[in-house]
Design an enzyme around this catalytic site. Structure first.
Site, PDB file in Angstrom:
ATOM      1  N   THR A   1      58.022  93.818  69.421  1.00 29.38           N
ATOM      2  CA  THR A   1      58.224  95.214  68.304  1.00 29.38           C
ATOM      3  C   THR A   1      58.441  96.218  68.926  1.00 29.38           C
ATOM      4  O   THR A   1      58.045  97.411  68.100  1.00 29.38           O
ATOM      5  CB  THR A   1      57.233  95.080  67.211  1.00 29.38           C
TER       6      THR A   1
ATOM      7  N   THR B   1      53.000  91.960  70.919  1.00 30.73           N
ATOM      8  CA  THR B   1      51.238  92.161  71.267  1.00 30.73           C
ATOM      9  C   THR B   1      50.375  90.897  71.197  1.00 30.73           C
ATOM     10  O   THR B   1      49.211  90.688  71.292  1.00 30.73           O
ATOM     11  CB  THR B   1      51.303  93.003  70.251  1.00 30.73           C
ATOM     12  N   ASP B   2      51.050  90.228  70.778  1.00 35.10           N
ATOM     13  CA  ASP B   2      50.370  88.674  70.417  1.00 35.10           C
ATOM     14  C   ASP B   2      49.594  87.695  71.606  1.00 35.10           C
ATOM     15  O   ASP B   2      48.123  87.825  71.656  1.00 35.10           O
ATOM     16  CB  ASP B   2      51.607  87.785  69.655  1.00 35.10           C
TER      17      ASP B   2
ATOM     18  N   LYS C   1      43.564  90.939  72.576  1.00 35.85           N
ATOM     19  CA  LYS C   1      43.213  91.432  71.106  1.00 35.85           C
ATOM     20  C   LYS C   1      42.652  91.054  70.379  1.00 35.85           C
ATOM     21  O   LYS C   1      43.103  90.030  70.017  1.00 35.85           O
ATOM     22  CB  LYS C   1      44.997  90.601  70.906  1.00 35.85           C
TER      23      LYS C   1
END
Lengths: 461, 648
Positions: free
Chosen positions: A107, A183-184, A262
């Protein structure tokens, strides 16, 4: 008529549109038993039901109309949307560093997809310049879309491809590399790139966003500016992750690719360096280095790219009452490596021992990490630890479980020799194992405690 | 042309073509917020932490940037959110995606949508409405339409309702200085409904009347929150030839008429400026301005605002507006001229918020010296038909400021600009931002659409309360006086009144008087907040059955509801209703003890009646007591004379 005319509609709603000869982007009046509605028919999310037609009414609001209530549809014309980020040619300034931005998806740069209602990646230098013009103050930017996948769909093929692309760009003389990534699994990719791309002469900065760039409060623009600035200007020639430090729009942090994780499903400040402190803070026009043990930027263009990878590795997250068949099934399915995320200092229960012994006997490489994330594996403290080492389980020091997984895949891609694998695994390549944990490397402030409350009331975090 | 509200007649408004509409925001009385599970708690100013954000414009789904969004981006604001941990979770600060929409809020909202006779949508789509002023940390408000095209009766016509939306409330602004804006987040995320009327009100007073009707309607539903800040109005105003301007944040209905009036004549004034520019032959393509840095020339100025700015290292520029002579001095609102329109833009967009932030050659008041003006004019190649504006500030802000001065001056050629304006306490208004358009709406990709099925509609319809105007009409038909009927129709006791009509033998008229007047006096006298409904009905039913006057009911309620009061049946038994003889005895005793010399005849009768009624525990009927006490007051004589005196 193209299927685009009915984008996302199916079943009953599709029949209704066909019956009244209307489609997506038709400017219509719909007569229904709940009243008349005027507006433009929008595409429908493919996951939504087939009972409604979506209408954008004059004030910009969308509403759904039940097809069972529709009595007639009159089309007055068509108003098609052309969603386009204003594209402007990215300026070139010979005095500025050259940065290459690789896109893998995610994203960081995105737009809306009407059919799924989701955000889809989109980027080019022109689009980026159109939406984040500040980038031109930092560097000359070129972009290359390597992949367009969500981060959960990144795999060995993409990791290898990215590592090779980085190698090519370094040889081409680029001053820094930015990799846009979902980001995951950004920390998984950061880990494997840390192993596959060794001793780079320039910064390799991974970046993403927690709030998509289609929203005003997105962290995307600032993350991108910070990452680009770090790639163009910083002296740290390592694989790093650059994301928000606090949730406030203040500064980014540069995390070492093998020590980052994360830690929150949605917070902006989700990435944290585990077991150490971050490499640096990135602010507007300034990089404040926090750790000076990093590899320095070099003028040469030499880099070692080693994309060895054996995917037959699994992580086993141990829980009390785990049955040995979990281990057995991995062995039986041909897995060559197992990384255990054990409890405490690195433990599993006794019933697993025979299975672990069987794994060893069958040539499976078993490494122990800790599910506490912070701290070292220490298998000498208790008998159970010593027993396990006797079974061939090798402590992986303070490597994070995901990092150990990536490194074992990489090691097994190079050799199956038990001792050689062990040597690779236990020799730090890119900070994945550290000799010492600084006292401020473990820092989870506990909210509610007066001194912590005082801290958060004083600083915008 | 500006004029006074009280000197303007409805036909004057007709002549200028006033059209006004309302957007009424009312918080719903839910326990939790709209998209997270935070409780709705009273507002408070203290906070535990602060978060800093910036806002950037994004594209709408139709591929356009919104004008407001671009304007806000120019302001380059640091936005601070003050967070109280009791009312804010990670959702409101946009660090967690929304939770499922609050069903209680949805049902409350649908009920009010139906009361407004709106067409219901079949499926609601949560949208993101961009707010780049920072009033919502996400940069957008989650909002959805529940119904469109409704109406309410207004005199002998209808006022149409364009739409009813359900949305989350925004932050409260604490301060906005320079490039720093601070918000409190205590009301952020509270569910509210936005009712939008068509621009069908023709006078300022009609706008207030419609606001009152809508407010009463929402209250009649019992589903909206009461208290300060729980309801806010935005007023849309335009005149013939003008454009829609939205005046934001009107918290009290009585403020509406003056605000509407002043805005109407502000538009009239702007149209006059437009006409004058036309006469001068200045069209959009002829607009010409010249910006010049004159910092060096004015280095020695003693005009304090500019002198202190220059001392800080700021710079000073002039903006020459060709052909604009005199126009900046045209009054637009009481105490304001067109120059204030320009000053507002400079304040809001360039963040030069220390006033005065500009001066112009026709301004009067404290300013540069005559000699300094001469220098400024000469350097700027000023001609008598021109206007010259001078502005000062930090180089970055000054760049924005001179741009905005030219933009606003040029807009005068077009007349009235679509703006969102802020209501000010003196009834005037000031620029807040460019009016946003439909381009700021995005679908919310975090939430799926929700179908509004017939089952849900049926359930809400079956419990729908009577609309106030329907109730009022019913009361009037039953014989109530129109004003009492109106009051009763919006009283919180209206349902209890209807119930009392059913269970007691009293007439609608006397019972309405009891509810509207007697009951509140009684509560005040015995100092209780509420008389429980079941007690009230029980007592009214019992006293009515016994043929007792309503005073008896009041007496019983008094004994029952005081702290430590007795139960209803004991109170009924203890009732002693005085006969005529007893009243005569009391009156005789009182007259003897009183100093009647100084009182007039009427005053004495009222005084005696009051004392006897009270002594009888409010059981003696006032009218009968008055008849009897008059027997004790000698007619004529000095009483009558002093009575005349007292009336003088």
């Amino acid at each position: 008529m193209s299927s685009d005319r009915y984008k996302g509609y199916r079943g009953r709603s599709l029949d209704c549109l066909r019956k009244f000869d209307a489609g997506v982007w038709s400017d219509v009046e719909i007569r229904s038993s709940r009243g008349d509605f005027r507006g433009v028919i929008l595409p429908r999310s493919e996951t939504a039901d087939d009972a409604h037609i979506v209408l954008k009414i004059h004030n910009g609001y969308n509403i759904g109309i039940d097809v069972d209530t529709v009595e007639s549809i009159t089309e007055f014309g068509r108003i098609e949307a052309h969603y386009k980020i204003p594209e402007k040619e990215f300026p070139f300034d010979p005095g500025k560093p050259n940065v290459k931005l690789f896109g893998t998806g995610g994203t960081i740069a995105s737009r809306l997809d009407y059919r799924t209602g989701a955000v889809i990646p989109a980027f080019s230098p022109g689009e980026l310049y159109g939406s984040v013009p500040e980038l031109a103050d930092i560097c000359n930017l070129r972009t290359e879309k390597l992949y367009g996948v969500f981060s959960e769909n990144m795999g060995p093929e993409q990791w290898k491809g990215t590592a090779e692309a980085i190698g090519r760009e370094i040889e081409n003389g680029v001053d820094g590399i930015v990799i846009g990534h979902g980001t995951d699994t950004m920390h998984h990719t950061a880990a494997i790139l840390s192993f596959m791309v060794q001793d780079p002469p320039v910064p390799i900065v991974m970046v993403g966003s927690q709030r998509s760039s289609d929203r005003p409060s997105s962290d995307a623009a600032l993350n991108l500016m910070n990452a680009t600035y770090a790639a163009a200007r910083s002296d740290i020639a390592e694989v790093m992750v650059c994301m928000f430090g606090p949730t406030s729009d203040q500064y980014g942090l540069l995390h070492r690719g093998t020590r980052v994780r994360k830690m929150h499903s949605s917070y902006r400040s989700t990435f944290r360096t585990i077991g150490d402190i971050p490499l640096a803070m990135v602010m507007k026009d300034e990089i404040r280095v926090l750790k000076d043990d990093h590899r320095k930027r070099r003028k040469d263009r030499t880099v070692t790219v080693n994309t060895a990878f054996d995917p037959r590795v699994s992580i086993v997250y141990y829980y009390p009452n785990m049955q040995p068949d979990i281990i057995d099934s991995l062995i039986d399915n041909g897995y060559r490596g197992i990384v255990i995320a054990g409890t405490g200092l690195g433990h599993v229960n006794k019933p697993l021992y025979p299975a672990l012994k069987r794994a060893f006997d069958q040539g499976v490489h078993v490494y122990m990490t800790v599910q506490t994330l912070w701290g070292y594996v220490q298998m000498f403290v208790y008998d159970t630890g010593r027993d396990m080492m006797d079974l061939g389980v090798i402590p992986a020091s303070n490597m994070l479980p995901e990092v150990a997984y990536m490194k074992l895949c990489w090691a097994l891609g190079q050799t199956m020799d038990r001792e050689e694998v062990r040597r690779i695994m236990c020799t730090p390549v890119a900070g994945e194992i550290t000799e010492r944990e600084p006292h401020n490397g473990y820092m989870i402030l506990q909210g509610g405690i007066p001194e912590v409350e005082e801290f958060i009331s004083r600083y915008n975090r | 042309m500006i004029r006074r509200l009280d000197e303007t007649s409805p036909s004057d408004y007709l002549e200028i073509g006033l059209r006004s509409g309302l957007e009424i925001h009312q918080q719903l009385d839910t326990e939790k917020k709209l998209f997270c599970r935070c409780p709705v708690l009273p507002y408070r100013d203290d906070y535990d932490a602060q978060v800093l954000r910036h806002m950037r414009p994004t594209l709408s789904e139709l591929g356009e940037y919104d004008g407001t969004a671009l304007m806000e981006f120019k302001t380059r604001k640091n936005i601070i959110y003050q967070i109280n941990k009791n009312t804010i979770c990670t959702y409101e600060i946009d660090d967690t995606p929304p939770f499922e929409l609050n069903r209680q809020a949805l049902e409350f909202g649908l009920e009010i949508t139906m009361l407004l006779n709106c067409k219901l949508v079949s499926e609601i789509h949560v949208q993101r409405k961009q707010y780049l002023d920072g009033s919502i940390p996400a940069g957008f408000q989650r909002t959805t339409i529940l119904g469109v095209d409704g109406w309410i009766p207004f005199g002998d016509r209808r006022i149409n309702i364009i739409q009813l939306g359900l949305e989350e409330d925004a932050c409260r602004e604490v301060s906005d200085r320079g490039h720093l804006r601070v918000y409190l987040t205590d009301r952020l995320g509270i569910p509210l409904i936005e009712t939008v009327t068509a621009p069908e009100m023709r006078t300022p007073h009609e706008v207030a009347q419609v606001a009152r009707i809508l407010s009463n309607l929402a209250r009649a539903s019992g589903k909206v929150r009461r208290g300060i800040g729980a309801a806010r109005q935005d007023v849309n105003v335009s005149v013939e030839g003008g454009r829609r301007v939205e005046i934001k944040g009107v918290s009290r209905i009585p403020e509406i008429p003056l605000l509407v009036h002043n805005e109407a004549f502000r538009q009239v004034s702007l149209l006059e400026i437009k006409a004058e520019l036309g006469r001068r032959g200045i069209g959009d393509t002829d607009f010409s301005h010249k910006v010049l840095d004159q910092t060096g020339e004015l280095a020695g100025t003693s005009y304090p605002p500019a002198a202190s700015a220059l001392k800080q290292g700021h710079r000073l520029r002039s903006v020459l507006l060709r052909g604009y002579s005199g126009l900046l001095s045209v009054p637009t609102q009481p105490g304001k001229t067109f120059a204030d329109e320009i000053s507002d833009r400079v304040r809001v967009i360039a963040c030069l918020d220390t006033l005065p932030n500009i001066v112009h050659d026709g301004g009067g008041g404290e300013s540069f010296s005559g000699a300094e003006w001469e220098i400024l004019k000469r350097n700027a190649s000023f001609r008598p038909e021109d206007a010259l504006v001078v502005v000062w500030g930090s180089p970055e802000d000054l760049e924005t400021a001179v741009g905005e001065i030219a933009i606003r001056a040029r807009e005068a050629i077009d007349g009235v600009i679509n703006e969102t304006r802020q209501s000010l306490p003196d009834g005037t208004n000031g620029f807040e931002r460019i009016l946003p358009g439909p381009n700021r709406m995005y679908p919310d990709t975090d939430l799926p659409p929700i179908a509004i099925g017939n089952e849900l509609i049926g359930r809400i319809t079956s419990g729908l309360p009577e609309r106030p105007w329907e109730r009022e009409e019913r009361y009037v038909t039953a014989g109530a006086a129109p004003e009492s009927a109106r009051q009763m129709s919006i009283s919180p006791l209206r349902d209890l009144y209807d119930e009392a009509l059913k269970v007691s033998d009293y007439s609608p008229g006397e019972l309405m008087h009891f509810f509207l007047s007697t009951l509140s006096h009684l509560k005040k006298r015995i100092d209780v907040r509420e008389v429980p409904g079941d007690v009230l009905l029980h007592v009214l039913s019992a006293t009515g059955d016994s043929g007792l006057p309503l005073e008896a009911a009041a007496a019983v309620l008094r004994s029952v509801c005081i702290p430590g009061g007795i139960n209803i049946s004991d109170a009924l038994k203890a009732l002693e209703i005085p006969g005529d003889d007893e009243i005569r005895k009391m009156a005789g005793d009182l007259v003897r003890e009183m100093d009647t010399e100084t009182m007039g005849e009427g005053a004495l009768a009222r005084r005696l009646t009051g004392m006897i009624v009270e002594k009888s525990g409010f059981l003696a009927k006032g009218a009968r007591v008055t008849e009897i006490v008059r027997e004790f007051i000698p007619a004529g004589s000095e009483f009558a004379a002093s009575s005349r005196n007292s009336r003088r």
